[in-house]
Design an enzyme around this catalytic site. Structure first.
Site, PDB file in Angstrom:
ATOM      1  N   SER A 130       0.753  -9.856  -0.667  1.00  0.00           N
ATOM      2  CA  SER A 130       0.588  -8.604  -0.566  1.00  0.00           C
ATOM      3  C   SER A 130       0.940  -7.967   0.705  1.00  0.00           C
ATOM      4  O   SER A 130       1.220  -6.772   0.669  1.00  0.00           O
ATOM      5  CB  SER A 130      -0.948  -8.477  -0.840  1.00  0.00           C
ATOM      6  OG  SER A 130      -1.801  -9.319   0.011  1.00  0.00           O
TER       7      SER A 130
ATOM      8  N   LYS B 164       0.753  -1.213  -0.043  1.00  0.00           N
ATOM      9  CA  LYS B 164      -0.057   0.079  -0.089  1.00  0.00           C
ATOM     10  C   LYS B 164       0.699   1.254   0.055  1.00  0.00           C
ATOM     11  O   LYS B 164       0.533   2.228  -0.691  1.00  0.00           O
ATOM     12  CB  LYS B 164      -0.744  -0.068   1.105  1.00  0.00           C
ATOM     13  CG  LYS B 164      -2.192  -1.026   1.045  1.00  0.00           C
ATOM     14  CD  LYS B 164      -3.115  -0.505   0.260  1.00  0.00           C
ATOM     15  CE  LYS B 164      -4.350  -1.263   0.137  1.00  0.00           C
ATOM     16  NZ  LYS B 164      -5.601  -0.772  -0.669  1.00  0.00           N
TER      17      LYS B 164
END
Lengths: 315, 315
Positions: free
Chosen positions: B302, B53
């Site tokens: 991720s 992110k």
């Protein structure tokens, strides 16, 4: 006693090229903030078999092959990581492997040896059983740490951490039998004479420190630690010589120190680590090791082989 | 709707140079053996803040600065990883940050936001609360996924995985709101037209798949998954356009599939991973995704932000 030379390390590096993972040196700003140091970790848990041991095992086997002395098979004794490395090396060269492991070895480590086709013998008398099997089968006993080729293999880790970042001011290394720190010190000491190289042992599994203090004896009680990878039964003669000459300091941390540091080190690095790797953070947390603000500090994270049941004891 | 171009990705790469970790692409022979594929993992859990992110958040903020539009402060709504990334970006630029997170957010993620100086507002009504605070304070709401600069930031991950290994035949990407797969697909599709790019959603948090099937609707029930990072409340319009044009397939895995894959993926990679990352392995294990033997397969891992209590539920 001849210590590991620069040429030995370069030869190991050449042999291992393309056969091992060049493990990343990762910045760790969270730990840097905590200690006001410039902290990076050498993520050797990401090595093939999940620990540094494969460097030494493969280098020793490749060196044997260069001397036209490839054995009929391999044996080893180990709490787990060296066993996995020898099974991995054996599979790579199509050699049968028998490893002696303690009955309480981490189940994940036993399963991994078997997955790579290694035969596992569970025994409390690691060395004697291993020597017996070695003689019976005519195999080669690949020593876990007290061997020049094994130490030169581990030294390649030191070469990599030097190449991948600025010169370190402090390098913290977990210590079991002393093979890893011997190799790292052989590589780092000569390239960066000002670097402080500090080994960290569990207080309950301190065979290297004990041998240094007593002139070479093994401790009276059997080493046991939650850092199972560091509970070597005795120090090596060659590793002791390396530690005496090349290492600045050797400190000890308690089981409670290791337990407290373990999860925090995983959370800060996002690496799956075995408790052995956490002795480095424990040494900083307890103030056993200190350094001037901003010192470039490298924690050598030696391995990451754990069983899920070990994690259920976390805080 | 204009999709992310090669120039957008190159601009993001230039902005982020030196500010993010070039996360390693690690071989995973153990999973390769299991599936008869050539498996590597993109270890984005090793990124600053422990997830991808930060790429999008930093790129969006740097793009604002280029347009002389640096805001007085930042707001965000997020289950955790985007919140951490915005707090991290805010600290890097000396901007105050307020993030709205659900009350059941992973405690480690809440603590991390606060450690970076972010103000946390716990609320079940993420979007409305965040918009209200944004208006009150005159801050800038940094969107979690449905934004061209955020998507271009995530695309740098795709550029890296292309540069660090042979061209992939299959790329598996966890899908929440769709920002990560939009970026990865924008980078990979154009460079390797033959690569199959497959997104994986939890069956109980499948907003992108649902929107594709219904023409854009959000599901009637609130998405919930042990893969908390994938439980986006709705899909983006821009991310949907990327998925429609650039992604080959979108599959779903159950909570049981994710739980079963989670520990095994950590053990095979020696990475600390959040359940969201494990949807990739779950998709292979359940046969939802298959590939020809030997296919170069990349699992995009991720993130790695978990609390220790989550580990106590492991098998």
């Amino acid at each position: 006693m001849r210590l590991t030379s620069v040429d030995d390390v370069l030869a190991a590096e050449r042999r291992l090229a393309g056969r091992i993972v060049r493990t990343p040196l990762l910045p760790c700003p969270q730990l840097g903030d905590e200690f006001a140091l410039d902290v990076a970790v050498k993520a050797e848990n990401l090595q093939h078999t999940g620990s540094f041991k494969v460097r030494g095992a493969l280098n020793a086997l490749l060196a044997l092959a260069e001397r036209q002395a490839t054995p009929a098979g391999l044996t080893a004794f180990s709490a787990g990581n060296h066993a996995m490395a020898v099974a991995f090396a054996g599979r790579a060269f199509g050699l049968p492997t028998v490893v002696c492991m303690p009955p309480h070895a981490v189940p994940t480590k036993i399963e991994a040896v078997r997955r790579w086709g290694g035969e596992v013998v569970l025994t409390d008398d690691l060395l004697a059983t291993c020597e017996e099997i070695t003689a019976e089968r005519g195999y080669h006993l690949l020593p876990p740490f007290d061997d020049p080729d094994v130490i030169a293999g581990q030294a390649t880790l030191g070469r990599e951490l030097l190449a991948d970042g600025p010169p370190p001011g402090l390098v913290l290394v977990p210590v079991g039998g002393g093979g890893l720190i011997s190799g790292v010190a052989a590589a780092v000491r000569r390239a960066v004479p000002t670097a402080r190289i500090v080994g960290v042992e569990p207080a309950t599994a301190n065979v290297v420190g004990h041998a240094l203090r007593t002139g070479g004896d093994a401790p009276a009680t059997r080493p046991v630690s939650m850092a199972d990878g560091l509970a070597a039964p005795f120090a090596g003669r060659l590793t002791l010589a390396h530690v005496r000459d090349l290492v600045d300091d050797l400190v000890e941390v308690t089981e409670a120190d290791i337990r407290a540091a373990w999860w925090d080190l995983m959370a800060a690095t996002r690496l799956l680590l075995e408790p052995a790797a956490a002795v480095t953070l424990a040494a900083l947390r307890t103030g056993r090791v200190t350094a001037a603000p901003g010192t470039r500090t490298i924690l050598v994270l030696s391995g990451g082989n754990i069983s899920p049941t070990m994690l259920t004891t976390l805080p």
